[in-house]
Design an enzyme around this catalytic site. Sequence first.
Site, PDB file in Angstrom:
ATOM      1  CE  LYS A   1     -13.113   3.670   5.382  1.00  0.00           C
ATOM      2  NZ  LYS A   1     -14.469   3.288   4.943  1.00  0.00           N
TER       3      LYS A   1
ATOM      4  CG  HIS B   1      -1.835  -1.096   1.347  1.00  0.00           C
ATOM      5  ND1 HIS B   1      -2.847  -1.313   0.448  1.00  0.00           N
ATOM      6  CD2 HIS B   1      -1.937  -2.089   2.251  1.00  0.00           C
ATOM      7  CE1 HIS B   1      -3.527  -2.394   0.808  1.00  0.00           C
ATOM      8  NE2 HIS B   1      -2.988  -2.881   1.890  1.00  0.00           N
TER       9      HIS B   1
END
Length: 890
Positions: free
Chosen positions: A556, A161
């Site tokens: 989140k 990532h």
Amino acid sequence: MRELTRTEAIDLVGRDEAENELPERMRADVRMLGALLGRVLRESGSPGLYEDVERLRQATIAAYTDESPEAFERAARIADSFSIERADEVARAFTVYFHLVNLAEEHQRVRVLRERDGRPEKEDAADSVAAAFVRLSAEVGDDTALQRLQGLRFHPVFTAHPTEARRRAVSSSIRRLVALLTEHDASLQGGADERRAERRMLEEIDTLWRTAPLRAEKPTPVDEVRAIMAVFDETLYTAVPHVYRRVDDALQGPAAGSRTPVVRPFVRLGTWVGGDRDGNPFVTASVTKKAAGIAAEHILLGLQHSADRIAKTLTLAADTTPPSAELTALLQRLSAADEDGAADAAKRAKVEPHKRAMLLIARRIAATRRRDADLSYRDPELLLRDLRTVQDSLAAAGAPRQAYGHLQQLLWQVETFGFHLAELEVRQHSAVHARVLAEAAAGGPLSTQSEEVLEVFRTIAQIQHRYGPRAAGRYIVSFTQSAADLVAVHELARIAVGPGGRPPVLDVIPLFETFADLQAAPQIMAEIVQHPDFAARLEATERRLEVMLGYSDSSKDVGPVAANLALYEAQAKIAAWAQDAGIHLTLFHGRGGALGRGGGPANSAILAQPPHSVDGRFKLTEQGEVIFARYGDPAIAMRHIDQVAAAVLLASAPSIERRNSEAAERYADVATTMDAASRERFFSLVKADGFAPWFATVTPMEEIGLLALGSRPARRGLSVESLEDLRAIPWVFAWSQARINLAGWFGLGTALEAVGDLDLLRRAYDEWPLFRTVIDNVGMSLAKADGRIARRYLDLGDRPDLADLVVGELELTTDWVVRIVGGDGLLANKPVLQRAVKMRSPYVDALSLLQLRALRALRAGELTDEELPQWQRLLLLSVSGVSAGLQNTG
């Protein structure tokens, strides 16, 4: 053009903030590198570039120290006055500056570590494995401490990532500059030609300036595999055994290196690079097979070269160091299998039996790499058996230093890396598995996508057959919500190999990510271990089990405060269940580099974990720029591994477990209040009507997708109208670019206000490790934010209600954190970190002003087809620069 004097080309760092805050030698490095950059800008930039860079630099420094609206407006007007071509050059100049400052900081860290290691009178660092062992021994006794040391396991898993925006060409240039800076140090000490060293650095900085800063296209998964290999080759292959040696030296003293080590290899490397296919259609079974092959090629080549080097040093004659009967038998076996090699070895080592054995072992390793079935080692255990035969023979012949010197290092390397280098892990979404099973149950032809899912299991079996069972076999199920999601993996493996086929050996690992999944985790685990496939695997692994926890998606989902508390509670409950069930649990932490993704110092986080949730075993993901920051330099890598492993060992000390348990109980009411208040505040923002498109407007979230960061798409296929399927990485990355860092702190101010008792919160900061870790990490996150610049980003969205909500929470959180920690500002208790942030912030501000200008132009929607690419490029250049300036962005 005349050469700039040091005073004229003071660089982009400025005398004002560098004079009294940086270590003297680092200050000299930064000034020298900056002066060289200033010269490059004059020589290679367009006319007037250096002067424009200086104007913006001085204005942002003035605005940073002045904090008046007028000073800030002056800096903004300068940024807005540049032509698009000039803005492009200025953004590149500041980005190169950050690369130079980062490497100067890294060089200073390495310098300090090497100087410390060079002082023989020094005591071991307080946070080293050796020091942790001494402390643990004092609490549990030497025998128990040794048992725990020999069962220690630190397992970093590298993931693809890469929020690090720089190209490999840029990284390579920086690495060459690091080497030149080391040479420059030597020239100063040895009286060599300092000017020559600086001239070579000038050439490299000029190359860095001229190198295109942005990738032309996204890297493929195979590109990502090869990039990670550079870290293994250049650092970890030698750094990991050096860590073992350092610990053994500290624990055995003068006897170290002349008898069997007390340290057993405690590092295992993992990788998702080429194996993680959750939401990434470019990672196929073919890619996974190639990833395993590339890694095996690298480690086998390394082992072959090591064996050859050791052979050249084992010039011990048979009359001074007679071979054991076992070594003689080994030589006979090796010679019979490899007649050509035996003849060559006999010629090169006529009276040196140990050398002859190592030469033949090196040839067998080479044959393993070539896949020569007649000569290759079937698995690493057979190689270890031969190496131990050589070692035992040397020790028995009175040559213990040769037995436990470089040969021991090779043994450690084989034990750590095997023939696979890093354990390749596969990850896939639970919904994908359910879809394939439904297709298979329907009895019709399978879709191409489903066939690909099944091919992965056949590939895992092939990798295990070729490189050993450790090479692959861990299979992570993201968004695990039930025991059935885990059972599905074994069912798919059986379907893949067909009736009568042998499925691969699999350790199926649940990944609990959302708030609800974390709460359900203990019940799911209690159910799944009753399933025959899991029960059989538990029996085969001496009841070892892994559970993965997702930091970023939970944050989140409910906000960073509630997520931290939920993660702690989930760990405590899973650990308690494992204790009762007699299971050796390893918790796998899905931490990223950014604070909103579980980032921050790993060792302090480990020491704040619930009782029995570590127990000498710690596994975590490492990604993005964090990989290269922690493992890119050998000295820094060794220090990082030593620190984290020390925390893992010490976390099971009775005093640490008692402290954490009692603190969690003492402050349970505080946690409950903070959880409810922070979650309500977080939901008031993210569940507000129109929040998702507003977020996409006020941050460069959409544009980040244009930046060729990595092979993975930024979203799981849905539009920005929904945040549920927006990946946590761009969620965090976009907020950091907007200088808000919202993902790391939003809701904490309201949570602390709800508690309201400053004295109580200060006691919690002193006594409750989890709370202290949260506050310290938020302090770092807030220090990298900037309220004035953040307001300009927020105003792009024409939603003053949401903008006011964010700014109000930012101010409230900052106020409470400063009051709890004490001092006159953020990071007052961490002066080194505070200094690093202050040194960078004015220059990040300059890039943020350029990024804001580009965003305004793009949001206005009035650009022509010719203008659009130029403004997109400026935005992406600024994203790259801000990433370099902030560092832990993903």
